[in-house]
Write an enzyme that holds these catalytic residues in place. Sequence first.
Site, PDB file in Angstrom:
ATOM      1  N   HIS A 114       0.799  -1.298   0.089  1.00 50.98           N
ATOM      2  CA  HIS A 114      -0.026  -0.105   0.056  1.00 50.98           C
ATOM      3  C   HIS A 114       0.830   1.326   0.235  1.00 50.98           C
ATOM      4  O   HIS A 114       0.194   2.433  -0.153  1.00 50.98           O
ATOM      5  CB  HIS A 114      -0.891  -0.014   1.054  1.00 50.98           C
ATOM      6  CG  HIS A 114      -2.095  -1.043   1.188  1.00 50.98           C
ATOM      7  ND1 HIS A 114      -2.772  -1.187   0.133  1.00 50.98           N
ATOM      8  CD2 HIS A 114      -2.380  -2.052   2.188  1.00 50.98           C
ATOM      9  CE1 HIS A 114      -3.427  -2.337   0.409  1.00 50.98           C
ATOM     10  NE2 HIS A 114      -3.248  -2.762   1.623  1.00 50.98           N
ATOM     11  N   ASP A 152      -2.430 -10.476  -2.482  1.00 44.83           N
ATOM     12  CA  ASP A 152      -3.083 -10.043  -1.253  1.00 44.83           C
ATOM     13  C   ASP A 152      -4.506  -9.715  -1.387  1.00 44.83           C
ATOM     14  O   ASP A 152      -4.906  -9.520  -2.426  1.00 44.83           O
ATOM     15  CB  ASP A 152      -2.359  -8.924  -0.820  1.00 44.83           C
ATOM     16  CG  ASP A 152      -2.726  -8.415   0.651  1.00 44.83           C
ATOM     17  OD1 ASP A 152      -2.184  -9.034   1.617  1.00 44.83           O
ATOM     18  OD2 ASP A 152      -3.906  -7.457   0.962  1.00 44.83           O
ATOM     19  N   HIS A 154      -6.111  -7.257  -0.735  1.00 42.12           N
ATOM     20  CA  HIS A 154      -6.481  -6.024  -0.823  1.00 42.12           C
ATOM     21  C   HIS A 154      -5.676  -5.652  -2.284  1.00 42.12           C
ATOM     22  O   HIS A 154      -4.500  -6.300  -2.560  1.00 42.12           O
ATOM     23  CB  HIS A 154      -5.850  -5.043   0.269  1.00 42.12           C
ATOM     24  CG  HIS A 154      -6.578  -5.429   1.526  1.00 42.12           C
ATOM     25  ND1 HIS A 154      -6.062  -6.391   2.440  1.00 42.12           N
ATOM     26  CD2 HIS A 154      -7.717  -5.155   2.199  1.00 42.12           C
ATOM     27  CE1 HIS A 154      -6.900  -6.315   3.513  1.00 42.12           C
ATOM     28  NE2 HIS A 154      -7.922  -5.822   3.148  1.00 42.12           N
ATOM     29  N   ASP A 231      -4.339 -12.796   3.702  1.00 43.84           N
ATOM     30  CA  ASP A 231      -5.736 -12.288   4.161  1.00 43.84           C
ATOM     31  C   ASP A 231      -6.948 -12.594   3.157  1.00 43.84           C
ATOM     32  O   ASP A 231      -8.094 -12.172   3.551  1.00 43.84           O
ATOM     33  CB  ASP A 231      -5.740 -10.648   4.516  1.00 43.84           C
ATOM     34  CG  ASP A 231      -5.073 -10.085   3.326  1.00 43.84           C
ATOM     35  OD1 ASP A 231      -5.289 -10.569   2.139  1.00 43.84           O
ATOM     36  OD2 ASP A 231      -4.852  -8.742   3.688  1.00 43.84           O
TER      37      ASP A 231
HETATM   38 ZN   LIG Z   1      -4.193  -7.215   2.480  1.00 44.41          ZN
END
Ligand SMILES: [Zn+2]
Length: 289
Positions: A114, A152, A154, A231
Site C-alpha cells: 500500500h 493479497d 487488498h 488475508d
Molecule cells: Zn491485505
Amino acid sequence: MCVMELTMKTKIVYSEKCLSYGTWHIEGPQRVKIASEILKAKGYEFVEPTPASEDALLTVHDAEYLWNLKKGTVEDPDTPAYENIYEFAKLSAGGALLASKINGFSLMRPPGHHAGRNGAALGVYTRGFCYANNMAIAVKKLGKRMLILDIDGHHGNGTQEIFQGDEKIIYVSLHQSPNYPGTGSFTEGNCINFTLPANCGGKLYLETLDKALGALDLSKFEAMGVSCGFDTHLGDLATLGLIEQDYFNIGKRIASLGKPAFFVLEGGYVGENVGMDIDNLLMGYEEKR
Ligand SMILES: [Zn+2]
C-alpha cells in the site's frame, strides 16, 4: 537418494528483529512468529536479511517521505509512527531484496504494497500498515522486465502507483471488492486488476487467476515477484474464502509460468494460517517447478 532430496526447497528469509514492535496492532509480531515456527518445524531453511540501504529505498520513495518516516512524523489511523520504524522498514525491504536474489520467500514485516512514492497512494488516506514498498524496491533493484503478481486480498495501490506506465513491469492483482483501499476496480495500462466478491471461494478464485495469467504474453517478462498476502484466507481481513489447498493450487499455477519467482509477505493476520498457507503455496510451486 530419494526424490524429495533432489527438489530444491525455497528458502525463507526471516529475522526475529521484525518481532520487536507493534504488539498491540493487528499487523503484529505473532502473525510472522507463529508462521516462522510452523515453517521451521516443516524443515525449511531460514536465511537472515540485512537492512536495505537508503539508496535502495530512494529508488522508489521520495526523499521527503523517507525523511519524515525517519523522524517519526508520518502517522495515520492504520499505520502508527512506531519508534525506529524506519529501521524496521529498511530490514523488511532488505528481506525482499534477499528473496529476489535467491528466489526465496521473505517472511518479514512491515508489509509494503500500500506504500506509494510519498506514503499513502492513489488518493487513499492511509498507508494500510505499510511504510516502504518492499516488492517495488526489490523489483527496481533487479532492473529486469518483471511480472508482479499481487495475491493479497487488498489492491496494492502503492505498487500500482509506483509502476503505472512503466514499460518493464506488468502488475496483476486479484483482490476483494468492495474493501480497503477502494482502488483497483479497473485495469489501467500495465496494471491489470481483477475484483472478487467476499468469500467467492477457491473455484472462482482459481478460474480468475487462470484468466489473469493465461492472458499474459510470457515473452514480456523475465521473472516474477509475488506479493503474497494471506488475508484472502477464510475469515481473514479480505476473505475470499480460500483454504490451504487453494494456496497449493495457486503455487502450481505460478510455477506453470516457467519463470524464476520470488515471494514477499504482505497481509494475513492469523499466524497459523499464514504458516500453513505458505507451506502449501510453496509445495504446489515446487511440485510443478
Ligand atoms: Zn491485505
